[in-house]
Scaffold this motif. Structure first.
Motif, PDB file in Angstrom:
ATOM      1  N   VAL A  30       1.020  -1.201  -0.165  1.00  0.00           N
ATOM      2  CA  VAL A  30       0.037  -0.077   0.039  1.00  0.00           C
ATOM      3  C   VAL A  30       0.996   1.174  -0.049  1.00  0.00           C
ATOM      4  CG1 VAL A  30      -1.711   1.243   1.061  1.00  0.00           C
ATOM      5  CG2 VAL A  30      -1.526  -1.240   1.395  1.00  0.00           C
ATOM      6  N   PRO A  31       0.468   2.092  -1.168  1.00  0.00           N
ATOM      7  CA  PRO A  31       1.555   3.291  -1.010  1.00  0.00           C
ATOM      8  C   PRO A  31       1.024   4.178  -0.212  1.00  0.00           C
ATOM      9  CG  PRO A  31       0.565   2.984  -3.276  1.00  0.00           C
ATOM     10  CD  PRO A  31      -0.135   1.914  -2.173  1.00  0.00           C
ATOM     11  N   ARG A  32       1.571   4.807   0.781  1.00  0.00           N
ATOM     12  CA  ARG A  32       1.027   5.536   2.042  1.00  0.00           C
ATOM     13  C   ARG A  32       0.942   7.128   1.372  1.00  0.00           C
ATOM     14  NH1 ARG A  32       3.114   8.280   7.183  1.00  0.00           N
ATOM     15  NH2 ARG A  32       1.523   7.924   8.624  1.00  0.00           N
ATOM     16  N   GLN A  33       1.691   7.245   0.164  1.00  0.00           N
ATOM     17  CA  GLN A  33       1.402   8.882  -0.284  1.00  0.00           C
ATOM     18  C   GLN A  33       0.162   8.956  -0.811  1.00  0.00           C
ATOM     19  OE1 GLN A  33       3.831   6.426  -1.739  1.00  0.00           O
ATOM     20  NE2 GLN A  33       3.327   6.837  -4.206  1.00  0.00           N
ATOM     21  N   MET A  34      -0.655   7.834  -1.406  1.00  0.00           N
ATOM     22  CA  MET A  34      -2.033   8.052  -1.968  1.00  0.00           C
ATOM     23  C   MET A  34      -2.843   8.416  -0.830  1.00  0.00           C
ATOM     24  SD  MET A  34      -2.505   4.809  -4.749  1.00  0.00           S
ATOM     25  CE  MET A  34      -3.968   5.474  -5.244  1.00  0.00           C
ATOM     26  N   PHE A  35      -2.620   8.298   0.412  1.00  0.00           N
ATOM     27  CA  PHE A  35      -3.543   8.766   1.334  1.00  0.00           C
ATOM     28  C   PHE A  35      -3.212   9.891   2.239  1.00  0.00           C
ATOM     29  CE2 PHE A  35      -3.913   4.136   0.446  1.00  0.00           C
ATOM     30  CZ  PHE A  35      -5.256   4.159   0.181  1.00  0.00           C
ATOM     31  N   VAL A  36      -2.431  10.740   1.730  1.00  0.00           N
ATOM     32  CA  VAL A  36      -2.162  12.231   2.268  1.00  0.00           C
ATOM     33  C   VAL A  36      -2.461  13.093   1.119  1.00  0.00           C
ATOM     34  CG1 VAL A  36      -0.678  11.249   4.069  1.00  0.00           C
ATOM     35  CG2 VAL A  36       0.381  12.032   1.924  1.00  0.00           C
ATOM     36  N   SER A  37      -2.560  14.355   1.648  1.00  0.00           N
ATOM     37  CA  SER A  37      -2.832  15.435   0.674  1.00  0.00           C
ATOM     38  C   SER A  37      -1.424  15.700  -0.008  1.00  0.00           C
ATOM     39  CB  SER A  37      -3.305  16.467   1.673  1.00  0.00           C
ATOM     40  OG  SER A  37      -2.031  17.144   2.422  1.00  0.00           O
ATOM     41  N   GLU A  38      -1.641  16.390  -1.125  1.00  0.00           N
ATOM     42  CA  GLU A  38      -0.189  16.893  -1.833  1.00  0.00           C
ATOM     43  C   GLU A  38       0.754  17.383  -1.086  1.00  0.00           C
ATOM     44  OE1 GLU A  38      -1.912  18.128  -5.689  1.00  0.00           O
ATOM     45  OE2 GLU A  38       0.115  18.988  -6.072  1.00  0.00           O
ATOM     46  N   GLU A  39       0.408  18.225  -0.183  1.00  0.00           N
ATOM     47  CA  GLU A  39       1.291  18.947   0.612  1.00  0.00           C
ATOM     48  C   GLU A  39       2.001  18.116   1.605  1.00  0.00           C
ATOM     49  OE1 GLU A  39      -2.249  20.695   1.592  1.00  0.00           O
ATOM     50  OE2 GLU A  39      -1.931  20.062  -0.441  1.00  0.00           O
ATOM     51  N   ALA A 110     -14.595  10.808   5.224  1.00  0.00           N
ATOM     52  CA  ALA A 110     -15.168   9.401   4.907  1.00  0.00           C
ATOM     53  C   ALA A 110     -15.084   9.455   3.095  1.00  0.00           C
ATOM     54  CB  ALA A 110     -16.528   9.232   5.189  1.00  0.00           C
ATOM     55  N   GLU A 111     -15.691  10.744   2.723  1.00  0.00           N
ATOM     56  CA  GLU A 111     -15.654  10.939   1.145  1.00  0.00           C
ATOM     57  C   GLU A 111     -14.247  10.579   0.377  1.00  0.00           C
ATOM     58  OE1 GLU A 111     -18.264  10.469  -0.594  1.00  0.00           O
ATOM     59  OE2 GLU A 111     -17.334  11.016  -2.460  1.00  0.00           O
ATOM     60  N   THR A 112     -13.466  11.650   1.032  1.00  0.00           N
ATOM     61  CA  THR A 112     -11.935  11.565   0.610  1.00  0.00           C
ATOM     62  C   THR A 112     -11.458  10.059   0.581  1.00  0.00           C
ATOM     63  OG1 THR A 112     -11.783  13.780   1.361  1.00  0.00           O
ATOM     64  CG2 THR A 112      -9.791  12.644   0.854  1.00  0.00           C
ATOM     65  N   ALA A 113     -11.485   9.498   1.843  1.00  0.00           N
ATOM     66  CA  ALA A 113     -11.066   8.049   1.960  1.00  0.00           C
ATOM     67  C   ALA A 113     -11.704   7.121   0.864  1.00  0.00           C
ATOM     68  CB  ALA A 113     -11.415   7.584   3.266  1.00  0.00           C
ATOM     69  N   ARG A 114     -13.034   7.392   0.643  1.00  0.00           N
ATOM     70  CA  ARG A 114     -13.666   6.321  -0.190  1.00  0.00           C
ATOM     71  C   ARG A 114     -13.145   6.816  -1.730  1.00  0.00           C
ATOM     72  NH1 ARG A 114     -18.987   8.666   1.094  1.00  0.00           N
ATOM     73  NH2 ARG A 114     -19.225   7.185   2.735  1.00  0.00           N
ATOM     74  N   LEU A 115     -12.982   7.782  -1.980  1.00  0.00           N
ATOM     75  CA  LEU A 115     -12.355   8.238  -3.378  1.00  0.00           C
ATOM     76  C   LEU A 115     -10.908   7.425  -3.565  1.00  0.00           C
ATOM     77  CD1 LEU A 115     -13.485  11.917  -3.873  1.00  0.00           C
ATOM     78  CD2 LEU A 115     -14.308   9.813  -4.865  1.00  0.00           C
ATOM     79  N   ARG A 116     -10.281   7.559  -2.501  1.00  0.00           N
ATOM     80  CA  ARG A 116      -8.608   7.077  -2.412  1.00  0.00           C
ATOM     81  C   ARG A 116      -8.485   5.716  -2.596  1.00  0.00           C
ATOM     82  NH1 ARG A 116      -6.335  11.357   1.945  1.00  0.00           N
ATOM     83  NH2 ARG A 116      -5.962  13.070   0.361  1.00  0.00           N
ATOM     84  N   LEU A 117      -9.642   5.101  -1.789  1.00  0.00           N
ATOM     85  CA  LEU A 117      -9.588   3.558  -1.668  1.00  0.00           C
ATOM     86  C   LEU A 117      -9.937   2.852  -2.950  1.00  0.00           C
ATOM     87  CD1 LEU A 117     -10.866   3.253   1.795  1.00  0.00           C
ATOM     88  CD2 LEU A 117      -8.901   2.006   1.121  1.00  0.00           C
ATOM     89  N   ALA A 118     -11.172   3.777  -3.744  1.00  0.00           N
ATOM     90  CA  ALA A 118     -11.569   3.330  -4.971  1.00  0.00           C
ATOM     91  C   ALA A 118     -10.349   3.274  -5.937  1.00  0.00           C
ATOM     92  CB  ALA A 118     -12.630   4.129  -5.251  1.00  0.00           C
ATOM     93  N   GLU A 119      -9.597   4.714  -5.961  1.00  0.00           N
ATOM     94  CA  GLU A 119      -8.546   4.900  -6.869  1.00  0.00           C
ATOM     95  C   GLU A 119      -7.310   3.867  -6.801  1.00  0.00           C
ATOM     96  OE1 GLU A 119      -5.515   8.599  -7.766  1.00  0.00           O
ATOM     97  OE2 GLU A 119      -7.085   8.761  -6.352  1.00  0.00           O
ATOM     98  N   ALA A 120      -7.287   3.458  -5.589  1.00  0.00           N
ATOM     99  CA  ALA A 120      -6.175   2.381  -5.189  1.00  0.00           C
ATOM    100  C   ALA A 120      -6.892   0.959  -5.595  1.00  0.00           C
ATOM    101  CB  ALA A 120      -5.938   2.535  -3.859  1.00  0.00           C
ATOM    102  N   GLY A 121      -8.084   0.882  -5.976  1.00  0.00           N
ATOM    103  CA  GLY A 121      -8.389  -0.498  -6.444  1.00  0.00           C
ATOM    104  C   GLY A 121      -8.884  -1.425  -5.376  1.00  0.00           C
ATOM    105  N   TYR A 122      -9.163  -1.007  -4.221  1.00  0.00           N
ATOM    106  CA  TYR A 122      -9.737  -1.657  -3.164  1.00  0.00           C
ATOM    107  C   TYR A 122     -11.645  -1.750  -3.301  1.00  0.00           C
ATOM    108  CZ  TYR A 122      -5.235  -1.842  -1.256  1.00  0.00           C
ATOM    109  OH  TYR A 122      -4.170  -1.824  -1.229  1.00  0.00           O
ATOM    110  N   ASP A 123     -11.942  -2.861  -4.011  1.00  0.00           N
ATOM    111  CA  ASP A 123     -13.203  -3.153  -3.945  1.00  0.00           C
ATOM    112  C   ASP A 123     -13.802  -3.918  -2.942  1.00  0.00           C
ATOM    113  OD1 ASP A 123     -12.382  -5.416  -4.491  1.00  0.00           O
ATOM    114  OD2 ASP A 123     -13.086  -5.682  -6.706  1.00  0.00           O
ATOM    115  N   ASN A 124     -13.011  -4.236  -1.758  1.00  0.00           N
ATOM    116  CA  ASN A 124     -13.811  -5.000  -0.643  1.00  0.00           C
ATOM    117  C   ASN A 124     -13.651  -4.208   0.654  1.00  0.00           C
ATOM    118  OD1 ASN A 124     -11.012  -4.862  -0.365  1.00  0.00           O
ATOM    119  ND2 ASN A 124     -10.553  -6.823   0.418  1.00  0.00           N
ATOM    120  N   VAL A 125     -13.765  -2.823   0.209  1.00  0.00           N
ATOM    121  CA  VAL A 125     -13.851  -1.823   1.373  1.00  0.00           C
ATOM    122  C   VAL A 125     -15.109  -1.080   1.390  1.00  0.00           C
ATOM    123  CG1 VAL A 125     -12.871   0.120   2.836  1.00  0.00           C
ATOM    124  CG2 VAL A 125     -11.381  -1.785   1.554  1.00  0.00           C
ATOM    125  N   THR A 126     -15.890  -0.892   2.481  1.00  0.00           N
ATOM    126  CA  THR A 126     -17.185  -0.050   2.517  1.00  0.00           C
ATOM    127  C   THR A 126     -16.979   0.977   3.355  1.00  0.00           C
ATOM    128  OG1 THR A 126     -18.616  -2.143   2.042  1.00  0.00           O
ATOM    129  CG2 THR A 126     -19.607   0.050   2.760  1.00  0.00           C
TER     130      THR A 126
END
Ligand code: SAM
Length: 219
Positions: A30-39, A110-126
């Motif tokens: 899991v790339p941690r950088q995908m789950f933080v803001s650009e800054e 929740a909304e940001t996490a939902r988008l990031r998890l989808a972008e990272a390809g996790y379809d087993n997370v609600t």
């Protein structure tokens, strides 16, 4: 493989005693950088929590590893996480478990996490926005439950949503930001065993079975 991830896993996680192969593999994946803001990208592999907005944090990688290992997952389980935050720990869990339900009290996170998890390809997370101290009865019982915020006590609803044999890992303490990490194992219909896994510092678990948002937890 990303060299920064390698170094993080070796120096911050494996060197401090996390041995579970599945947990180490998940952290590599899991790339941690995908789950933080650009800054925050340049700090993504630092040995610390980082701000994610709403005065909340993505936890220190080692703490996520310690708590994930403490859940004793073997693969394929149904896991509940309370405190989605960035979604990073949910992604780690989703690498091992079959299904992850994660609850966050701030709709924006929740909304940001939902988008990031989808972008990272996790379809087993609600991802669910709401008060996680009440758990999520619709998908209960769970093989494992992990709470990423510290409450005054162990929420009864979470105990009751554990399978017999299931494990609940949660920071508990009488002060807002100093807690003991507890592992509760459900041993029978009414039986629970409790272990102390050490001292930790988490943001407060705010909800009907956690701290009251007003006037605020004791300091
Ligand atoms: N697991 C997260 C990650 O990987 O980024 C870090 C979680 S952060 C330390 C704790 C989160 O718990 C915060 O986002 C906070 O809003 C959330 N939280 C606190 N009380 C909650 C509750 N009752 N239900 C759901 N989320 C809660």
């Amino acid at each position: 493989m990303n060299g920064a991830i390698e170094t993080m896993v070796e120096r911050q996680i494996a060197a401090r005693g996390v041995r579970d192969e599945q947990v180490l593999r998940a952290f590599h994946a899991v790339p941690r950088q995908m789950f933080v803001s650009e800054e925050m990208t340049e700090f993504a592999y630092e040995d610390s929590p980082l701000p994610i907005g709403e005065e909340q944090t993505i936890s220190q990688p080692f703490i996520v590893a310690l708590m994930t290992e403490a859940l004793g997952l073997e693969g394929g389980e149904r896991v509940l996480e309370v405190g989605t935050g960035s979604g990073y720990a949910a992604a780690i869990l989703a690498e091992i478990a079959g299904e992850v339900v994660t609850i966050e009290r701030f709709e924006s996170l929740a909304e940001t996490a939902r988008l990031r998890l989808a972008e990272a390809g996790y379809d087993n997370v609600t991802v669910i926005a709401g008060d996680g101290t009440k758990g999520h009865a619709a998908r209960a019982p769970y093989d494992a439950i992990v709470v990423a915020a510290g409450g005054p006590d162990v929420p009864q609803s979470l105990r009751r949503q554990l399978k017999v044999g299931g494990r609940l890992v949660i920071p508990v303490g009488g002060a807002m930001d100093v807690q003991r990490l507890k592992r509760i194992t459900r041993t029978g219909e009414d039986g629970y065993e409790e272990e102390d896994l050490g001292g930790v510092r988490f943001v407060p678990l705010v909800g009907s079975e956690g701290w009251d948002p007003s006037p605020g937890p004791p300091q």
